[in-house]
Design an enzyme around this catalytic site. Sequence first.
Site, PDB file in Angstrom:
ATOM      1  N   ALA A  66       0.856  -1.190   0.000  1.00  0.00           N
ATOM      2  CA  ALA A  66       0.000   0.000   0.000  1.00  0.00           C
ATOM      3  C   ALA A  66       0.889   1.236   0.000  1.00  0.00           C
ATOM      4  O   ALA A  66       2.067   1.170   0.377  1.00  0.00           O
ATOM      5  CB  ALA A  66      -0.892  -0.010   1.244  1.00  0.00           C
ATOM      6  N   GLY A 105       0.400  -5.158   0.489  1.00  0.00           N
ATOM      7  CA  GLY A 105      -0.767  -5.159  -0.388  1.00  0.00           C
ATOM      8  C   GLY A 105      -0.455  -5.684  -1.776  1.00  0.00           C
ATOM      9  O   GLY A 105      -1.350  -6.127  -2.502  1.00  0.00           O
ATOM     10  N   GLU A 108      -0.712  -9.374  -1.385  1.00  0.00           N
ATOM     11  CA  GLU A 108      -2.133  -9.656  -1.129  1.00  0.00           C
ATOM     12  C   GLU A 108      -2.950  -9.568  -2.412  1.00  0.00           C
ATOM     13  O   GLU A 108      -3.863 -10.348  -2.636  1.00  0.00           O
ATOM     14  CB  GLU A 108      -2.679  -8.688  -0.077  1.00  0.00           C
ATOM     15  CG  GLU A 108      -2.098  -8.948   1.309  1.00  0.00           C
ATOM     16  CD  GLU A 108      -2.505  -7.893   2.319  1.00  0.00           C
ATOM     17  OE1 GLU A 108      -2.357  -6.683   2.013  1.00  0.00           O
ATOM     18  OE2 GLU A 108      -2.968  -8.260   3.404  1.00  0.00           O
ATOM     19  N   GLU A 128       4.076  -5.713   6.983  1.00  0.00           N
ATOM     20  CA  GLU A 128       3.282  -4.672   7.628  1.00  0.00           C
ATOM     21  C   GLU A 128       3.627  -4.493   9.114  1.00  0.00           C
ATOM     22  O   GLU A 128       3.503  -3.397   9.652  1.00  0.00           O
ATOM     23  CB  GLU A 128       1.789  -4.986   7.486  1.00  0.00           C
ATOM     24  CG  GLU A 128       1.227  -4.783   6.102  1.00  0.00           C
ATOM     25  CD  GLU A 128       1.421  -5.983   5.189  1.00  0.00           C
ATOM     26  OE1 GLU A 128       2.265  -6.847   5.463  1.00  0.00           O
ATOM     27  OE2 GLU A 128       0.706  -6.023   4.160  1.00  0.00           O
TER      28      GLU A 128
END
Length: 693
Positions: A66, A105, A108, A128
């Site tokens: 992210a 992300g 993911e 993370e």
Amino acid sequence: MTAITDMVDLETRDAVAVVSVDNPPVNALSAGVRTGLYEAVTRADADDAVKAVLIICKGRTFIAGADIREFGKPPKGTPGPKVQAAIEGASKPVISAIHGTALGGGLETALCCHYRVAVSSAQFGLPEVKLGLLPGGGGTQRLPRVVGVQKSLEMMISGDRVDADFALACGLIDEIVDDLMEGGLAFAKKVADEGRPLVKVRDATGKIEEARKDPELFATFRKSIARKTRGFEAPEDIVQCVEDAVSKSFDEGIQGERERFVGLVSGQQSAAQRYYFFAERQANKIPNLPKDLALIPVNTVGIIGAGTMGGGIAMNFLNAGISVIIVETAQEALDRGLAVVSKNYERSASRGRITMDDVEQRMAKLTPTLNMEDISSCDLVVEAVFENMDLKKEIFTRLDSFMKEGAILASNTSALNLNEIASVTKRPEMVIGHHYFSPANVMKLLEVVRGDKTSDAVLATTMALSKKIGKVAAVSGVCPGFIGNRMLAQRGVQAQKMIFEGPMPWDVDDVLYDFGFPMGPFAMGDLAGLDIGWDKSKSRGETVRDRLCEMDRRGQKTGAGYYNYDSQTRAKSPEPMVEELIKEFSEKIGKARREFSKEEILQRCIYPMINEGAKILEEGMSYRPSDIDVVWVNGYGWPVYRGGPMFYADSIGLDNVMARLKEFQKQDGDDFWEPAALINKLVTEGKGFKDIT
Ligand code: T1G
């Protein structure tokens, strides 16, 4: 080729829709990427001419997570879950082609694809936790289903990556390809032509069932990480999410993940760790350097001194594949130094961290010598001898006489005046401080001391080299103790004063340990040895330290110092005699002892550090407040979930810090507490350290 957003393109090649992400430098999953991915995948899915979708990234890496800069700001673009649903719910196979580092992300997103291929150099991880977060895009539910529960826990708590070979073996990827685009296209066509199923990771239950057979798995894992994760919030949340993955439905697991993610991302710890993420990178940047500045190539390093520091420093360069010539004055010291380096490597190999091949290759690059002039053609010299100015001046005088033109001359001094060392050479512009922290092959901090005459090229080369040898560097000007030790000294003054007024050493240490430090100043003194700089012949019992050393209580190495140490476990315990000794000193100096709250003990230790940090900034001894935080997190164990002393000061409110400093000044009647002018200025302007850029 159609531009879906300014970060995502779509083109069809042989009936494969190629969705290309281009968001340098790391293809972060910014709003423009999420929206582009959603639009492109949706459009491709609805296009009858398309039989498969390939998601690929331009530049140096697949999506690396992210966009950390978006956290804490109003959400923009297509929400992550919607993008993931479009990918996973597509009516035709969606394949990710991965290179570089598929992280957070990014991984993911790839786990929502039906298949994944990668080049052999690709790496995969969910880091993370390093941001005080948990994988909030389904990673806590999908990763265990692919790599297994235990491995997923290890990966998510450490933030470590796995390589393509491991990924292929466990099913994280389906194929390793030579060429990202061609290999990705060929795989996509194959999947479509063979009519392979649309595999959804969420439906994989094998590894979940496996974990259910081990009722102790989570308890054992929690115990194994307790020490390393002490004080952090995210690790326990991650473990709970994975417990949900084992015990609940996928959707219930996602719900729990989302709730816990929201709690973490809005919390103080993640704010501190996200701040630190950028602070560490900012510290490597030197303001106002000429853009086209040429760096000095460093292929061989000379190290003077094969003691604990010299050997540890050598390992940093050997680990990066840089040849080292190490110099000593006596064969026995040289042999001892090499033996320590070799033993350190063999221990790492026995723990599986490196191979014996690595040990041989690294030791082969280490050349011992008794003749200092053997290093004359080295590109960099690091002097790592005893902390004595005369000795250092003598060495730099000699270096100046035979080192090749353009060689960088670095001193590992931890506090001495680098300008004075440079002054004995005819090339002060080539002299710089490389302050490593012991053990130098382990501690990440490199305090880079910029002399008044150190050239931009020497400084820039050192900063670039620090990354190559795996160090986190921050620049200090020339002042006593530079940044870290200068602030540590202020904390030490107060800790020593306090024990005559109320708290005992163990009370002070406990407060700092609970704050998040690995240990407090008194335990640290015992660890380092109380007799550093102590002279038995001159000792007159005038301080507690003198009295302890005179009793041969010189710290852990003698089994006792401020504390007693169990001879087997080295567990420490307070010593009543030390308590009596301290009370005796209180009486002698006429100090009435009183109760201290834990808060006062903490403030008496931390606020002088903040005040000194402000003075360091005022004097221009540090480029920015966040550099000071980088020094303290990497060199002194400041808990990263509190950002660093300057970030912490802002979180308390500089006005509150200043008010408390003034209260201490009044209570103590000592100008030691006078708030730095910079703090006064910032408070008057209603600002914090964060406003200094
Ligand atoms: N967001 C924003 N900027 C980033 C970024 C990110 N994720 N990663 C790197 N940068 C910037 C960095 O600040 C620097 O900027 C430049 O890119 C190069 O970085 C929902 C919530 C990818 C291994 O934690 O580990 O996904 O200084 O110097 O050494 O579950 O960057 O040039 O201006 O580090 O080659 C999870 C973080 C996010 C990965 C490359 N992902 N990044 O290392 O370059 S949270 C991460 C890294 C998430 C989801 C959750 C490394 C790297 P500037 P760099 P590098």
